[in-house]
Design an enzyme around this catalytic site. Structure first.
Site, PDB file in Angstrom:
ATOM      1  N   ASP A  41      -3.573   3.279  14.106  1.00 50.79           N
ATOM      2  CA  ASP A  41      -2.737   3.849  13.065  1.00 50.79           C
ATOM      3  C   ASP A  41      -3.245   5.243  12.761  1.00 50.79           C
ATOM      4  O   ASP A  41      -4.045   5.809  13.520  1.00 50.79           O
ATOM      5  CB  ASP A  41      -2.700   2.948  11.826  1.00 50.79           C
ATOM      6  CG  ASP A  41      -4.061   2.805  11.142  1.00 50.79           C
ATOM      7  OD1 ASP A  41      -5.018   3.518  11.502  1.00 50.79           O
ATOM      8  OD2 ASP A  41      -4.172   1.970  10.221  1.00 50.79           O
ATOM      9  N   ARG A  75       0.847  -1.193   0.000  1.00 48.28           N
ATOM     10  CA  ARG A  75       0.000   0.000   0.000  1.00 48.28           C
ATOM     11  C   ARG A  75       0.886   1.247   0.000  1.00 48.28           C
ATOM     12  O   ARG A  75       1.506   1.566   1.008  1.00 48.28           O
ATOM     13  CB  ARG A  75      -0.930   0.026   1.214  1.00 48.28           C
ATOM     14  CG  ARG A  75      -1.745   1.325   1.283  1.00 48.28           C
ATOM     15  CD  ARG A  75      -2.999   1.246   2.136  1.00 48.28           C
ATOM     16  NE  ARG A  75      -2.737   1.181   3.561  1.00 48.28           N
ATOM     17  CZ  ARG A  75      -3.693   1.383   4.488  1.00 48.28           C
ATOM     18  NH1 ARG A  75      -4.936   1.668   4.127  1.00 48.28           N
ATOM     19  NH2 ARG A  75      -3.396   1.280   5.778  1.00 48.28           N
TER      20      ARG A  75
END
Length: 530
Positions: A448, A166
């Site tokens: 996150d 990603r």
């Protein structure tokens, strides 16, 4: 291999580090230069359009399925590319940053896929960005084994998860690399360096260069990625369609263009993912000025909320109608050490994954290797020996624009504990992020950047609508800054407090905390040649 003349000069402004020269080769930098030259201006135009569209929505423009693309949605004949090698069975995917320990643990975890995350789970220090590329190259070359100073060994096993990378989102730049006087878009850096060094290696190993695409807002941004893929494959002599990409539907605007996004990427598409935390962040960021979008504490906004059910069921229906995988959202629980916590985390994950598997998802995400068996058991129970359930088209699902936007059915004021928790989570995550850690376990959850974003925009929204007062927030902020300093003596508490005030207490809401924090705190430019 890339043999074009070195005509697209990218300047390296980041300090040289251990083994950086293996990644930042002249040919790799020239490859990045080709991508930046071809797509830099278009990227800037799309980011300007993002801001214009955000202003239109804030001014009251309705959000609906685009009329101009109704023919794409109505056409029953088109499909995405068939599953690529290593991406047919995706029942368990594990996510985490591309560091050596995570790489070994994730690849050995028993999950089908490891999503190596340069985005929300990585603090984009220069060493993390280039070090992550080194670690991926080493993992593919099977030379990532290592032993810690404490004597713990990390060794790759025989059966490894498929690597899917990603890159960072389109909204971020990489200020340590410059082309034509401008920073190179971070998405092109993360994609380009991995593709240049690892694409052919992955093909030779029987798989391919696979990606997760974050934070897309519309079909035009998907089209840009598709054109990047086409050029990259052409430059390296790799057949078109070799790249496969799964798009995270984690913005409210993208939820209205799922089919269009699949259509734009169809020769390179491998499905969609329900990026639930960023999706909530996007919803608040887009409609936070409206009282009918006032959300309660994050913990109270579950996946069973009507507007979240509409979003996930539409995603499954859209994917399966077009022959694509539908991948469920993150289970962020981290198994604790005490017996009660060890039992609680798997139980919560099991309920979440049972709902997804029964709804038709083909697999789902976990954040911790200890939760891979739970997710696998749930999906094994539904899939059996089948690799997926794409044939379950969910024709029973009908979702309207109103269904996707029906937040008022669960809207409400926050609790005092919810306010304090958001402040604490944001501050503690900012502390870790500024120190170079992008994924951090807090109170039993792997947090996150997405969860930090939710925490700070909820504070902003609650203040805007006066369901909490500024004095209360400032008093709680004082308390939590003191607690942060006691818990993390190394933390630059004044910088962290200032970051919170700029991104959660300002009159105008910053769209992301990361660009400003990156430029102020993580950029260390020292020209080191090119």
């Amino acid at each position: 291999m890339f043999t074009a003349a070195l005509t697209h000069h990218v300047r390296v402004l980041g300090a040289p580090g251990h083994r950086h020269d293996e990644i930042l080769t002249p040919s790799a930098l020239d490859f990045l230069g080709h991508l930046a030259a071809a797509f830099g201006s278009r990227h800037q135009d799309l980011m300007k359009e993002r801001r214009r569209h955000a202003l239109r929505l804030a001014s009251g423009s309705p959000l609906d399925f685009p009329m101009v693309t109704s023919a794409v949605r109505a056409d029953p004949t088109w499909r995405v590319a068939p599953p690529a090698p290593g991406l047919t069975d995706r029942r368990v995917e594990i996510t985490g940053p591309p560091d050596r320990r995570m790489a070994v643990n994730a690849l050995n975890s028993g999950a089908q896929v490891w999503m190596a995350d340069f985005e929300d789970a990585t603090s984009p220090t220069w060493d993390n960005v280039i070090g992550g590329q080194i670690d991926l190259l080493d993992a593919i070359e099977r030379r990532i084994d290592f032993t810690t100073p404490e004597g713990k060994e990390y060794r790759l096993g025989d059966r490894l998860a498929t690597i899917v990378v990603r890159p960072r989102g389109w909204h971020l730049d990489e200020e340590h690399l410059e082309y034509d006087g401008r920073p190179v878009p971070a998405a092109l850096v993360d994609f380009g360096l991995y593709f240049f060094h690892c694409a052919q290696r992955q093909i030779d190993a029987g798989q391919g260069p696979y990606f997760y695409l974050p934070k897309l807002e519309n079909r035009y941004e998907a089209r840009l990625w598709n054109d990047v893929f086409v050029l990259a494959q052409d430059l390296l002599g790799i057949p078109r369609g070799t790249i496969r990409a799964t798009v995270l539907i984690e913005t409210i605007t993208a939820a209205f263009e799922m089919e269009e996004i699949l259509y734009e990427l169809r020769e390179h598409s491998s499905g969609l993912n329900a990026g639930r935390w960023d999706y909530l962040f996007s919803l608040i960021k887009t409609f936070g000025h409206r009282t009918d979008f006032l959300l309660p504490d994050r913990a109270q906004v579950t996946m069973t909320a009507p507007f979240m059910r509409a979003y996930t069921e539409l995603l499954v229906r859209t994917c399966h109608r077009r022959g694509a995988h539908a991948i469920g959202g993150m289970a962020a629980q981290v198994p604790g050490k005490d017996p009660a916590a060890k039992d609680a985390a798997p139980a919560k994950v099991r309920l979440d994954k049972e709902r997804e598997a029964e709804d038709g998802f083909d697999g789902s995400w976990v954040a911790h290797p200890g939760l891979v068996p739970v997710c696998r058991e749930v999906f094994d129970g539904v899939l059996g020996e089948r690799p997926h359930q794409i044939d379950r088209t969910r024709d029973d699902v009908e979702v309207t624009a109103g269904d996707l936007l029906s937040v008022r059915r669960i809207s409400g004021p926050p609790t005092s504990e919810g306010v304090r928790t958001n402040i604490a989570v944001a501050l503690r995550y900012f502390a870790a992020w500024l120190r170079g850690q992008g994924a951090v376990a807090l109170d039993g959850l792997m947090e996150d950047a997405a969860t930090a974003e939710i925490a700070r925009v909820q504070i902003w929204q609650w203040l805007r609508h006066r369901v909490i007062d500024r004095e209360t927030v400032l008093a709680l902020l004082d308390d939590e800054v003191v607690a942060l300093g006691a818990e993390y003596p190394w933390a630059p508490v004044e910088e962290i407090r200032a970051l919170f005030e700029r991104t959660a207490l300002a009159g105008e809401l910053p769209l992301f905390f990361t660009p400003d924090a990156y430029s102020r705190h993580l950029v260390r430019r020292t020209e080191a040649g090119a």
